[in-house]
Design a protein around this motif. Structure first.
Motif, PDB file in Angstrom:
ATOM      1  N   MET A   9     139.824 112.549  49.915  1.00 33.33           N
ATOM      2  CA  MET A   9     140.659 112.131  48.784  1.00 33.33           C
ATOM      3  C   MET A   9     141.683 111.090  49.231  1.00 33.33           C
ATOM      4  N   VAL A  10     142.347 111.338  50.366  1.00 31.75           N
ATOM      5  CA  VAL A  10     143.356 110.404  50.872  1.00 31.75           C
ATOM      6  C   VAL A  10     142.707 109.087  51.261  1.00 31.75           C
ATOM      7  N   ALA A  11     141.544 109.141  51.947  1.00 30.28           N
ATOM      8  CA  ALA A  11     140.854 107.914  52.350  1.00 30.28           C
ATOM      9  C   ALA A  11     140.461 107.087  51.130  1.00 30.28           C
ATOM     10  N   ARG A  12     139.967 107.762  50.082  1.00 28.56           N
ATOM     11  CA  ARG A  12     139.585 107.056  48.862  1.00 28.56           C
ATOM     12  C   ARG A  12     140.807 106.424  48.201  1.00 28.56           C
ATOM     13  N   ARG A  13     141.936 107.143  48.245  1.00 24.19           N
ATOM     14  CA  ARG A  13     143.181 106.627  47.664  1.00 24.19           C
ATOM     15  C   ARG A  13     143.668 105.387  48.401  1.00 24.19           C
ATOM     16  N   TYR A  14     143.523 105.373  49.718  1.00 24.98           N
ATOM     17  CA  TYR A  14     143.991 104.236  50.510  1.00 24.98           C
ATOM     18  C   TYR A  14     143.062 103.028  50.394  1.00 24.98           C
ATOM     19  N   LEU A  15     141.830 103.250  49.962  1.00 27.96           N
ATOM     20  CA  LEU A  15     140.904 102.129  49.760  1.00 27.96           C
ATOM     21  C   LEU A  15     141.214 101.357  48.484  1.00 27.96           C
ATOM     22  N   LEU A  16     141.871 102.027  47.516  1.00 25.76           N
ATOM     23  CA  LEU A  16     142.211 101.403  46.245  1.00 25.76           C
ATOM     24  C   LEU A  16     143.651 100.910  46.287  1.00 25.76           C
ATOM     25  N   PRO A  17     143.957  99.776  45.623  1.00 25.86           N
ATOM     26  CA  PRO A  17     145.311  99.221  45.681  1.00 25.86           C
ATOM     27  C   PRO A  17     146.317 100.072  44.904  1.00 25.86           C
ATOM     28  N   GLY A  18     147.442 100.360  45.543  1.00 27.40           N
ATOM     29  CA  GLY A  18     148.518 101.064  44.870  1.00 27.40           C
ATOM     30  C   GLY A  18     149.534 100.069  44.342  1.00 27.40           C
ATOM     31  N   GLY A  20     152.305  97.568  44.203  1.00 26.10           N
ATOM     32  CA  GLY A  20     152.889  96.683  45.210  1.00 26.10           C
ATOM     33  C   GLY A  20     152.005  96.481  46.431  1.00 26.10           C
ATOM     34  N   GLU A  21     150.742  96.894  46.361  1.00 20.62           N
ATOM     35  CA  GLU A  21     149.845  96.772  47.524  1.00 20.62           C
ATOM     36  C   GLU A  21     148.700  95.796  47.259  1.00 20.62           C
ATOM     37  N   GLY A  22     148.900  94.908  46.294  1.00 24.20           N
ATOM     38  CA  GLY A  22     147.860  93.942  45.953  1.00 24.20           C
ATOM     39  C   GLY A  22     147.501  93.040  47.118  1.00 24.20           C
ATOM     40  N   PHE A  23     148.512  92.659  47.920  1.00 19.38           N
ATOM     41  CA  PHE A  23     148.249  91.761  49.039  1.00 19.38           C
ATOM     42  C   PHE A  23     147.395  92.452  50.102  1.00 19.38           C
ATOM     43  N   ILE A  24     147.692  93.734  50.366  1.00 21.20           N
ATOM     44  CA  ILE A  24     146.904  94.489  51.343  1.00 21.20           C
ATOM     45  C   ILE A  24     145.457  94.605  50.868  1.00 21.20           C
ATOM     46  N   PHE A  25     145.267  94.855  49.572  1.00 21.12           N
ATOM     47  CA  PHE A  25     143.919  94.949  49.015  1.00 21.12           C
ATOM     48  C   PHE A  25     143.192  93.610  49.130  1.00 21.12           C
ATOM     49  N   LEU A  26     143.948  92.513  48.916  1.00 14.95           N
ATOM     50  CA  LEU A  26     143.349  91.183  49.032  1.00 14.95           C
ATOM     51  C   LEU A  26     142.860  90.930  50.459  1.00 14.95           C
ATOM     52  N   VAL A  27     143.691  91.292  51.437  1.00 14.49           N
ATOM     53  CA  VAL A  27     143.307  91.098  52.840  1.00 14.49           C
ATOM     54  C   VAL A  27     142.089  91.953  53.181  1.00 14.49           C
ATOM     55  N   ALA A  28     142.060  93.199  52.667  1.00 19.95           N
ATOM     56  CA  ALA A  28     140.919  94.077  52.919  1.00 19.95           C
ATOM     57  C   ALA A  28     139.645  93.505  52.294  1.00 19.95           C
ATOM     58  N   SER A  29     139.795  92.929  51.084  1.00 18.67           N
ATOM     59  CA  SER A  29     138.632  92.325  50.415  1.00 18.67           C
ATOM     60  C   SER A  29     138.133  91.115  51.193  1.00 18.67           C
ATOM     61  N   ILE A  30     139.086  90.317  51.695  1.00 16.50           N
ATOM     62  CA  ILE A  30     138.701  89.161  52.517  1.00 16.50           C
ATOM     63  C   ILE A  30     137.980  89.632  53.771  1.00 16.50           C
ATOM     64  N   SER A  31     138.454  90.748  54.362  1.00 15.49           N
ATOM     65  CA  SER A  31     137.812  91.309  55.550  1.00 15.49           C
ATOM     66  C   SER A  31     136.372  91.689  55.252  1.00 15.49           C
ATOM     67  N   LEU A  32     136.159  92.324  54.104  1.00 14.16           N
ATOM     68  CA  LEU A  32     134.812  92.744  53.711  1.00 14.16           C
ATOM     69  C   LEU A  32     133.898  91.532  53.559  1.00 14.16           C
ATOM     70  N   VAL A  33     134.386  90.502  52.861  1.00 12.58           N
ATOM     71  CA  VAL A  33     133.581  89.302  52.640  1.00 12.58           C
ATOM     72  C   VAL A  33     133.303  88.586  53.960  1.00 12.58           C
ATOM     73  N   ALA A  34     134.311  88.548  54.843  1.00 15.48           N
ATOM     74  CA  ALA A  34     134.143  87.870  56.129  1.00 15.48           C
ATOM     75  C   ALA A  34     133.074  88.559  56.974  1.00 15.48           C
ATOM     76  N   MET A 295     148.636  96.570  58.290  1.00 16.01           N
ATOM     77  CA  MET A 295     149.525  96.441  57.130  1.00 16.01           C
ATOM     78  C   MET A 295     149.500  97.709  56.283  1.00 16.01           C
ATOM     79  N   LEU A 296     148.327  98.322  56.159  1.00 12.67           N
ATOM     80  CA  LEU A 296     148.222  99.549  55.377  1.00 12.67           C
ATOM     81  C   LEU A 296     149.021 100.679  56.026  1.00 12.67           C
ATOM     82  N   VAL A 297     148.944 100.782  57.338  1.00 13.01           N
ATOM     83  CA  VAL A 297     149.688 101.824  58.048  1.00 13.01           C
ATOM     84  C   VAL A 297     151.192 101.619  57.864  1.00 13.01           C
TER      85      VAL A 297
END
Length: 416
Positions: A9-18, A20-34, A295-297
């Motif tokens: 549950m916690v891992a799934r929560r951290y995968l989705l943007p909370g 003020g965490e849009g930038f972290i989600f953007l970086v994670a998405s860029i990581s996935l695409v890269a 950044m997520l940590v």
């Protein structure tokens, strides 16, 4: 790595943007695409390199065999006995009497250098490289009793000749007369035009019945070589070793590795170099996973401290953040495999589109040997690429996960 219900549950929560965490989600998405692009690039390049080697091997060896017995001075005497010995050798699947010599051909004032190749009509018709590659005419029209030939499509294009028209083949080493050497010239009707897909062959090869080749090249009843195909091309020397004593003072055996050594060695070196370079691209992409997890940590430091005070163990936090990183990496790998498969399926269309947009000829057959971009995907190689990318992703998760697991809740919540 098995996760408990609350860890999932916690891992799934951290995968989705909370909030003020849009930038972290953007970086994670860029990581996935890269990661996806890196994996796709590796799969595409390695498949194309494999395709190059396989296509060149199939077509070059298909016309030249796995080895040839060459006669000294370009002539093989008592060749019927040698041919019988070759066919009786264990491991040999086929042997063909052959004459091959560079000559000249003319048509309506145009002159081209050619490689005249004489084979028995039976061997011409059963040759796997030529089978189904006729673009005009019919190979069955070739006859030992008629002056007819089959020529490559590029040669036909350069000469401007069509099926049914006649070309003149010139043998400069003609008969000696009191006035000097007179070149031998014979006209041949073009019975068929073929395209095997290797530019150099399509540009130069002229195939004729061996009897007509003997007449043209003044070889009497002799031939130039015997082409051999074996069960295992990689063990051709071991298979043909028993023939060496029988060929003493008659001829020598030259295998496909010696005939095309520089070409296949260059492909092997280029293949390794491309794999190393593109692996670095995947490694760079994985560093994005590292940065996004760090950044997520940092953003979840307070949440981590609360989880620790509620009884979450260091091991649980380690597993949660490693799972987040591995999910990003594995999703990128799956997407990369899909992108790679799509690109390889439409590879020639992509090349044609880029040529159309840029106006540049990106695939010149005279340089690339082959007329189309080849591809042959090795499942073992794809698994190795995916395993390498997954390993890089795993290593990238270690530092952020260890950092999260070592969070001291007392220090974080002291002033809360």
């Amino acid at each position: 790595m098995i996760l408990s219900r609350y860890e999932r549950m916690v891992a799934r929560r951290y995968l989705l943007p909370g909030k003020g965490e849009g930038f972290i989600f953007l970086v994670a998405s860029i990581s996935l695409v890269a990661v996806a692009l890196g994996v796709a690039a590796l799969i595409i390049v390695m498949s194309v390199m494999n395709g190059f080697r396989a296509e060149l091997f199939d077509k070059i060896v298909g016309l030249n065999g796995h080895a040839v017995v060459q006669g000294y001075g370009g002539r093989l005497e008592d060749w019927r006995t040698i041919l019988r010995d070759v066919k009786n050798t264990e491991g040999v699947t086929d042997a063909t009497a052959l004459i091959e010599q560079p000559l000249l051909t003319t048509f309506n004032g145009r002159v081209e250098a050619i490689l005249a190749r004489g084979m028995s009509v039976e061997d011409i018709l059963k040759n796997e490289t030529l089978k189904g590659k006729t673009v005009a005419g019919d190979l069955k029209a070739l006859s030992a009793d008629e002056d007819k030939v089959a020529i490559g499509s590029r040669l036909a294009q350069n000469l401007g000749v069509r099926v049914g028209q006649s070309v003149t083949i010139i043998n400069p080493a003609g008969r000696t007369t009191p006035f000097g050497t007179v070149p031998r010239e014979i006209s041949y009707e073009v019975a068929a035009i073929f395209e095997v897909g290797v530019y150099d062959y399509d540009k130069a090869f002229v195939i004729m019945p061996i009897e007509r080749a003997q007449l043209l090249m003044l070889m009497g009843n002799e031939i130039g070589m015997i082409e051999i195909k074996t069960e295992n091309p990689d063990k051709v020397n071991e298979i043909l070793a028993p023939l060496l004593p029988k060929l003493e003072n008659k001829g020598q055996i030259v295998d496909w590795k010696s005939m095309n050594a520089s070409l296949f060695e260059a492909l092997a070196v280029e293949r390794v170099a491309m794999f190393v370079v593109l692996s670095i691209i995947v490694l760079v992409a994985v560093f994005n996973i590292l940065s996004s997890l760090i950044m997520l940590v940092r953003a979840k430091t307070r949440d981590i401290a609360i989880l620790r005070t509620m009884g979450a163990s260091r091991k649980s936090l380690l597993k949660i953040f490693m799972t987040v990183g591995l999910l990003i990496g594995s999703s990128g790998i799956v997407l990369g495999m899909i992108l790679g498969a799509i690109f390889l399926y439409f590879r020639q269309s992509v090349v044609n589109f880029i040529q159309f947009v840029t106006g540049q000829n990106l695939w010149d057959p005279s340089i690339r040997f082959l007329t189309e971009l080849p591809s042959r995907t090795d499942p073992i190689e794809v698994l190795a690429i995916c395993g390498l990318a997954l390993l890089f992703s795993f290593l990238a998760t270690l530092y952020p996960a260890l950092k999260a697991a070592s969070t001291d809740p007392v220090q974080v919540l002291r002033y809360e």
